[in-house]
Design a protein around this motif. Structure first.
Motif, PDB file in Angstrom:
ATOM      1  N   GLU A  92       0.834  -1.208   0.000  1.00  0.00           N
ATOM      2  CA  GLU A  92       0.000   0.000   0.000  1.00  0.00           C
ATOM      3  C   GLU A  92       0.869   1.259   0.000  1.00  0.00           C
ATOM      4  OE1 GLU A  92      -2.806   0.212   3.235  1.00  0.00           O
ATOM      5  OE2 GLU A  92      -3.428   2.250   2.682  1.00  0.00           O
ATOM      6  N   LEU A  94       3.897   1.494  -1.201  1.00  0.00           N
ATOM      7  CA  LEU A  94       4.506   1.620  -2.531  1.00  0.00           C
ATOM      8  C   LEU A  94       3.479   2.132  -3.540  1.00  0.00           C
ATOM      9  CD1 LEU A  94       6.696  -1.600  -2.420  1.00  0.00           C
ATOM     10  CD2 LEU A  94       7.530   0.746  -2.491  1.00  0.00           C
ATOM     11  N   THR A  98       3.914   5.645  -5.603  1.00  0.00           N
ATOM     12  CA  THR A  98       3.736   5.660  -7.055  1.00  0.00           C
ATOM     13  C   THR A  98       2.672   6.685  -7.449  1.00  0.00           C
ATOM     14  OG1 THR A  98       4.409   3.358  -7.135  1.00  0.00           O
ATOM     15  CG2 THR A  98       3.199   4.185  -9.030  1.00  0.00           C
ATOM     16  N   ARG A 122      -5.282  15.119  -1.951  1.00  0.00           N
ATOM     17  CA  ARG A 122      -5.906  13.812  -1.739  1.00  0.00           C
ATOM     18  C   ARG A 122      -4.855  12.756  -1.389  1.00  0.00           C
ATOM     19  NH1 ARG A 122      -8.453  10.885  -6.523  1.00  0.00           N
ATOM     20  NH2 ARG A 122      -8.405  12.954  -7.438  1.00  0.00           N
ATOM     21  N   LEU A 126      -4.060  10.653   2.109  1.00  0.00           N
ATOM     22  CA  LEU A 126      -3.972   9.189   2.198  1.00  0.00           C
ATOM     23  C   LEU A 126      -2.667   8.753   2.875  1.00  0.00           C
ATOM     24  CD1 LEU A 126      -5.481   8.396  -1.299  1.00  0.00           C
ATOM     25  CD2 LEU A 126      -6.481   7.770   0.909  1.00  0.00           C
TER      26      LEU A 126
ATOM     27  N   MET B  85      -5.889  -5.885  -6.844  1.00  0.00           N
ATOM     28  CA  MET B  85      -6.277  -5.415  -5.518  1.00  0.00           C
ATOM     29  C   MET B  85      -7.176  -6.406  -4.780  1.00  0.00           C
ATOM     30  SD  MET B  85      -4.992  -2.456  -4.808  1.00  0.00           S
ATOM     31  CE  MET B  85      -3.640  -1.908  -5.833  1.00  0.00           C
ATOM     32  N   PRO B 113      -7.577  -2.314   3.382  1.00  0.00           N
ATOM     33  CA  PRO B 113      -7.061  -0.932   3.394  1.00  0.00           C
ATOM     34  C   PRO B 113      -6.377  -0.563   2.080  1.00  0.00           C
ATOM     35  CG  PRO B 113      -6.556  -2.038   5.465  1.00  0.00           C
ATOM     36  CD  PRO B 113      -7.151  -3.086   4.558  1.00  0.00           C
ATOM     37  N   ARG B 114      -5.647  -1.525   1.502  1.00  0.00           N
ATOM     38  CA  ARG B 114      -4.934  -1.210   0.251  1.00  0.00           C
ATOM     39  C   ARG B 114      -5.927  -0.914  -0.863  1.00  0.00           C
ATOM     40  NH1 ARG B 114      -1.344  -5.016  -3.670  1.00  0.00           N
ATOM     41  NH2 ARG B 114      -0.339  -3.317  -4.803  1.00  0.00           N
ATOM     42  N   THR B 117      -7.409   2.497  -0.328  1.00  0.00           N
ATOM     43  CA  THR B 117      -6.469   3.556  -0.707  1.00  0.00           C
ATOM     44  C   THR B 117      -6.406   3.689  -2.226  1.00  0.00           C
ATOM     45  OG1 THR B 117      -5.158   3.332   1.297  1.00  0.00           O
ATOM     46  CG2 THR B 117      -4.033   4.221  -0.625  1.00  0.00           C
ATOM     47  N   ALA B 120      -9.375   5.543  -3.364  1.00  0.00           N
ATOM     48  CA  ALA B 120      -9.306   6.959  -2.996  1.00  0.00           C
ATOM     49  C   ALA B 120      -8.368   7.710  -3.943  1.00  0.00           C
ATOM     50  CB  ALA B 120      -8.844   7.098  -1.552  1.00  0.00           C
ATOM     51  N   VAL B 121      -7.233   7.092  -4.280  1.00  0.00           N
ATOM     52  CA  VAL B 121      -6.290   7.736  -5.209  1.00  0.00           C
ATOM     53  C   VAL B 121      -6.955   7.955  -6.563  1.00  0.00           C
ATOM     54  CG1 VAL B 121      -4.207   7.349  -6.592  1.00  0.00           C
ATOM     55  CG2 VAL B 121      -4.157   6.917  -4.134  1.00  0.00           C
ATOM     56  N   PRO B 341       5.290  -2.161 -11.192  1.00  0.00           N
ATOM     57  CA  PRO B 341       5.238  -0.706 -11.363  1.00  0.00           C
ATOM     58  C   PRO B 341       5.286   0.052 -10.036  1.00  0.00           C
ATOM     59  CG  PRO B 341       3.140  -1.745 -11.955  1.00  0.00           C
ATOM     60  CD  PRO B 341       4.127  -2.846 -11.745  1.00  0.00           C
ATOM     61  N   ALA B 342       4.856  -0.595  -8.951  1.00  0.00           N
ATOM     62  CA  ALA B 342       4.952   0.052  -7.648  1.00  0.00           C
ATOM     63  C   ALA B 342       5.907  -0.754  -6.779  1.00  0.00           C
ATOM     64  CB  ALA B 342       3.576   0.156  -6.985  1.00  0.00           C
ATOM     65  N   SER B 343       7.152  -0.877  -7.195  1.00  0.00           N
ATOM     66  CA  SER B 343       8.166  -1.560  -6.398  1.00  0.00           C
ATOM     67  C   SER B 343       9.159  -0.525  -5.890  1.00  0.00           C
ATOM     68  CB  SER B 343       8.886  -2.612  -7.237  1.00  0.00           C
ATOM     69  OG  SER B 343       9.501  -2.016  -8.357  1.00  0.00           O
TER      70      SER B 343
END
Lengths: 199, 441
Positions: A92, A94, A98, A122, A126, B85, B113-114, B117, B120-121, B341-343
């Motif tokens: 989360e 990471l 991003t 926003r 978070l 997700m 939660p992830r 989030t 929300a993003v 991509p999110a590492s």
């Protein structure tokens, strides 16, 4: 155990500034201890990039220190629960880093140029929400090994700097929330003796 | 049935009710393409579950009434895509209790939660809920004529009209996207001519329907093709320009639609440097920070720091840890075996704007050399990485910017015809002017 030695294990080869930030020592004190550790053969100074690095002996000494410390504190089992909680939070965080760096514009992943205050607000919100949940996990880690408590204040400090306009302190600076989080990750792996990767 | 819908050609429900995945499967049914039989539990059932903390009254009976194979897959599918997700359960041996538990677990995964989030993003409402798709399991790991893959009908990097993707013989679909297994280029499917022909036929029919490139996930079991997911290709940058002009030439869309498909913001990415065709490409990972970097290979952070004063360095690592930050700072590009991509590696590379390729599954980093794509690269040898396409080439690869064959000039020519304005101005303005005339935001 030597926090300065352990700093180099978690931060990687680095200058005295990052060692000081990790330990909470001032730079002069950190440097003085680094010099002592160098005399003992545990660290070396690289003039090339002006930084300090662990020697093999130093890495071994730190592994011995952390495992003795963990034994005294109740063993691996005591850390397992909060470590699992950390691993749930990690992806989360990471994702959030991003989202702070890039966003989708007309379907294209595009660098976040921070010209959209609503979006930044926003994502920052978070991060703050995430930090509350991360703090709970770090407190649980610190209940076993108090030195983990420093991560909470360091992360909180990076978040505050970002909230007050220093946008690089979430994901784009060597003292960013992301880098401190990565140090915590490395610290947990080192403390529990877990290999990050095999082969 | 209040909560469950059978997946078939006549099902007429929007993605808000059955989710995007089921909506796509219904399209495949309509196009006469092979889809494992199954059903979908609606988003309304999810909302009821999230509200009451238990499955809604009657759902258990409806689940029990559904005829399926003994082994099923249970997958999430919201109206809006939230990749990775939520839960997926493969190889579920169907008993009433197991199926109910699996559906509950997918519903519950809406609210981790992830996932919250992520929504929300991306501005996705929290109250949509997810549908659950239950299908007969098809086995990509059945035998040597079985496998799984993901495929685009055209190359998403260039827009060129040739099928593109990856396949893994003898494995189920989750192994293809995990990055743990070494996949083959899609062309390897030609070993199974019936499957290959089926795939080409599916691309044709789906493209005709969407009037767009498409993406599919597929499994083949003992030489029989099954499609498990479909969506439009969503090409961007240079590929979007090439695709739009090709679709005009093929008569699938008109020029106005081409101008509608390419947003001005895409043009900013058209000029990003890329590895030119003809390079000695040995592997392809995930490009996570655009740009091309050529440099000597450094296998440790320390080596990168040492080599950097004498010229550009590419840091090659299994994945990155804090230790590698000093190496990344010294390097001009980075290549890792693991990561998405999110590492950590992606976040750090972007923070320093260094071209980066991660998730090259067959990259093995040794003491004095790395192997990738069956080739050895020694420390100090030249390698080129493309942070857009994810390509890794040995040596110094040539670099191109822009779109081949004058596609961009053609598109902008059409834009000028629409706007009636031919003065010298930036490309984005030319496109934006035409879109304004056409009433596109």
């Amino acid at each position: 155990m030597s926090q300065v030695l352990h700093a180099l294990r978690c931060v990687g080869s680095s200058g005295v500034t990052r060692v000081a930030a990790f330990t909470g020592l001032d730079e002069a004190a950190a440097e003085s201890e680094l010099i002592d550790l160098a005399v003992a053969g545990f660290v070396t100074h690289h003039t090339g990039f002006g930084g300090w690095a662990l020697t093999d002996a130093g890495r071994e000494a730190d592994a011995g220190n952390t495992s003795a410390e963990l034994e005294t504190a109740g063993g691996r089992d005591a850390l397992t629960g909060p470590f699992d909680d950390f691993l749930v939070l990690n992806p989360e965080l990471l994702d959030l880093c991003t989202a702070w760096q890039v966003r989708s514009v007309d379907g294209v992943t595009t660098a976040n140029d921070h010209t959209d205050p609503a979006y930044d607000h926003r994502v920052l919100g978070l991060f703050a929400d995430f930090h509350e949940r991360a703090s709970v996990v770090i407190k649980a880690l610190a209940a076993v090994l108090p030195r983990f408590g420093r991560y909470e204040s360091r992360l909180a400090g990076a978040l505050t700097r970002a909230q007050t306009g220093e946008l690089a302190f979430l994901a784009d600076d060597l003292a960013s929330y992301h880098v401190i989080w990565a140090e915590l990750h490395e610290d947990l792996l080192a403390t529990l003796g877990i290999q990050r990767w095999r082969g | 049935m209040a909560w469950v819908r059978r997946l078939h050609a006549d099902l007429d429900e929007p993605p808000e009710v059955v989710g995007g995945k089921a909506h796509g499967l219904v399209l495949l049914h309509r196009l006469g393409l092979p889809v494992p039989q199954g059903f979908v539990v609606t988003t309304a059932a999810c909302r009821a579950f999230l509200r009451d903390g238990r499955l809604p009254r009657g759902l258990a009976e409806e689940l029990a009434a559904q005829v399926t194979a003994p082994v099923v897959s249970v997958r999430s599918g919201a109206a809006v895509s939230m990749p990775g997700m939520m839960n997926t359960i493969l190889n579920l041996h169907r008993t009433p209790e197991a199926l109910e538990t699996a559906v509950q677990s997918v519903f519950s995964s809406w609210n981790t939660p992830r996932a919250r989030t992520y929504r929300a993003v991306h501005g996705i409402p929290h109250d949509l809920g997810t549908a659950v798709v239950v299908q007969d399991m098809v086995f990509g790991d059945r035998d040597q004529h079985s496998g799984s893959g993901v495929a685009f009908s055209r190359d998403p990097g260039t827009g060129e009209k040739r099928p593109f993707g990856e396949v893994l013989f003898g494995h189920q679909g989750d192994d293809v996207v995990s990055g743990r297994e070494l996949t083959s280029p899609l062309s390897a499917v030609q070993q199974e001519p019936v499957v290959w022909q089926g795939l080409l036929d599916a691309f044709d029919r789906i493209e005709q329907h969407h009037r767009d490139a498409c993406y599919v996930e597929f499994t083949f079991e003992s030489g029989t093709l099954w499609l498990l997911q479909v969506r439009p290709g969503r090409f961007t940058g240079a590929a979007a320009v090439r695709l739009a002009t090709d679709l005009v030439d093929e008569g699938l869309i008109d020029r106005a639609e081409a101008l509608r498909r390419v947003a001005p913001s895409h043009l900013r990415h058209v000029r990003t440097p890329r590895i030119a065709p003809g390079a000695d490409v040995v592997a392809r990972g995930l490009g996570v920070c655009p740009g091309v970097a050529t440099g000597r290979v450094a296998l440790t952070a320390g080596e990168a720091v040492r080599l950097a004063p004498d010229g550009p360095v590419v840091l090659v690592r299994p994945e990155t840890s804090p230790e590698d930050i000093s190496g990344l700072a010294a390097a001009t590009g980075v290549l890792t075996a693991r990561g998405g991509p999110a590492s950590h590696a992606a976040v750090v590379a972007r923070s320093m704007s260094k071209p980066a390729v991660v998730g090259v599954a067959d990259l093995v980093v040794g003491a004095g050399a790395a192997t990738v794509g069956g080739r050895e690269i020694r420390a100090g040898e030249l390698v080129t990485v493309d942070g857009t396409s994810g390509e890794v080439a040995l040596g110094r690869a040539a670099v191109v910017t822009g779109v081949a064959d004058g596609c961009l000039e053609r598109l902008l020519g059409w834009a000028d015809e629409v706007s009636g304005e031919r003065s010298d101005r930036p490309e984005e303005e030319r496109l934006a002017a035409a879109r304004a005339v056409l009433g596109i935001g």
